[in-house]
Design a protein around this motif. Structure first.
Motif, PDB file in Angstrom:
ATOM      1  N   TRP A 114      39.083  59.687  67.854  1.00 51.41           N
ATOM      2  CA  TRP A 114      40.509  59.513  68.104  1.00 51.41           C
ATOM      3  C   TRP A 114      40.921  60.401  69.269  1.00 51.41           C
ATOM      4  N   ARG A 133      47.067  47.287  76.495  1.00 57.72           N
ATOM      5  CA  ARG A 133      47.370  46.223  75.521  1.00 57.72           C
ATOM      6  C   ARG A 133      47.909  44.978  76.220  1.00 57.72           C
ATOM      7  N   TYR A 157      43.922  51.281  70.000  1.00 57.41           N
ATOM      8  CA  TYR A 157      43.649  50.868  68.627  1.00 57.41           C
ATOM      9  C   TYR A 157      44.608  49.735  68.285  1.00 57.41           C
ATOM     10  N   PRO A 158      44.121  48.611  67.745  1.00 58.58           N
ATOM     11  CA  PRO A 158      44.988  47.437  67.559  1.00 58.58           C
ATOM     12  C   PRO A 158      46.060  47.587  66.488  1.00 58.58           C
ATOM     13  N   ARG A 159      45.938  48.584  65.582  1.00 55.99           N
ATOM     14  CA  ARG A 159      46.887  48.685  64.471  1.00 55.99           C
ATOM     15  C   ARG A 159      47.921  49.789  64.633  1.00 55.99           C
ATOM     16  N   SER A 160      47.887  50.496  65.769  1.00 51.68           N
ATOM     17  CA  SER A 160      48.874  51.553  65.993  1.00 51.68           C
ATOM     18  C   SER A 160      48.926  51.859  67.480  1.00 51.68           C
ATOM     19  N   ARG A 208      39.112  42.403  55.297  1.00 52.69           N
ATOM     20  CA  ARG A 208      39.720  43.457  54.488  1.00 52.69           C
ATOM     21  C   ARG A 208      38.687  44.570  54.318  1.00 52.69           C
TER      22      ARG A 208
END
Length: 265
Positions: A114, A133, A157-160, A208
């Motif tokens: 990260w 993005r 990062y695609p989720r944040s 998932r």
């Protein structure tokens, strides 16, 4: 799971813009450490550095690293001084260019980290992320730390709003002999392709993470728990209550031991 701790602080170079960042390990190591022991006494086995030529143990001050040459000889590599190795400068992540993520083969990925914006770097950090993005691009970069250089990739990062750093193998490291595997001529019928396609569709579902647990780790943890000695029931009320209960039990035992002594007297 251990709390996040920064591995090092550095600078992410985006053209003439310098973004201070903190680097954190992104993936928890799922490996459960196991130790070799001497079975009769349960003591951990120690490994020592031994020189068969001198028939003696080797202290760390006499250990050096060497590289093997083409003719089978060894060349000693002198280690730079700690201060000289780092150069006194913060680790640098220099962006070299931008590419589509699909252009970078996942076989080259090493490890993930990260990137957290450092003091004063949030705006430039978010700007870089938003541009990547919007353009569908990721950044190829070079990580320089402690005198060593390594190819890396920075991506949003695609989720944040976070950015990720991936260290990479150099493309030349790929052993391309394997590209020929499975390429022999073979006849596939239309029916085989249709049935196989139907099977893929039937097994397709949204990803998932919880649907793919580490079963090997779970099985090993179960073996460890089963082999561990059973612990007694915890005392109610926490550590203070447990200590008080132990003290009271000790008083009772002392009184019981004192009674026969009084009777004999």
């Amino acid at each position: 799971m251990t709390p996040l701790r920064d591995l090092f602080k550095g600078v992410l170079g985006f053209g003439l813009v310098s973004i201070p960042v903190e680097v954190y390990k992104a993936v928890e190591d799922e490996h459960i450490p196991l130790h070799w022991i001497h079975r009769p006494c349960g003591t951990r086995i120690r490994y020592r550095k031994y020189c068969p030529t001198c028939d003696s143990l080797v202290p760390d001050t006499e250990v050096a690293r060497a590289a093997e040459t083409e003719n089978g000889g060894l060349v000693v590599l002198e280690e730079p001084e700690p201060g000289a190795r780092s150069g006194g400068e913060a680790p640098a992540i220099a962006i070299l260019g931008f590419h589509g993520l699909e252009e970078i083969d996942p076989v080259l990925y090493r490890a993930a980290y990260w990137l957290k914006p450092g003091k004063g770097g949030l705006k430039a950090y978010r700007l870089l992320g938003e541009v990547m993005r919007a353009s569908g691009r990721v950044a190829m970069a070079e990580l320089e730390r402690r005198g060593h250089r390594q190819l890396a990739l920075v991506r949003p990062y695609p989720r944040s709003a976070a950015l990720l750093l991936h260290t990479l193998y150099a493309p030349a490291s790929l052993r391309r002999e394997g590209e020929a595997f499975g390429g022999e001529p073979v006849a596939l019928t239309r029916q085989e392709l249709t049935v196989a396609t139907s099977l893929v569709k039937a097994m397709s579902r949204p990803f998932r993470p919880e649907a793919y647990p580490n079963r090997e780790r779970e099985a090993l943890l179960a073996r460890i728990r089963a082999a561990a000695p059973a612990a007694g029931p915890p005392a109610a009320g926490g550590a203070a209550e447990e200590l008080l209960a132990q003290l009271r039990a000790s008083v009772r035992e002392a009184r019981e031991e004192a009674r026969p002594a009084r009777r004999r007297a």
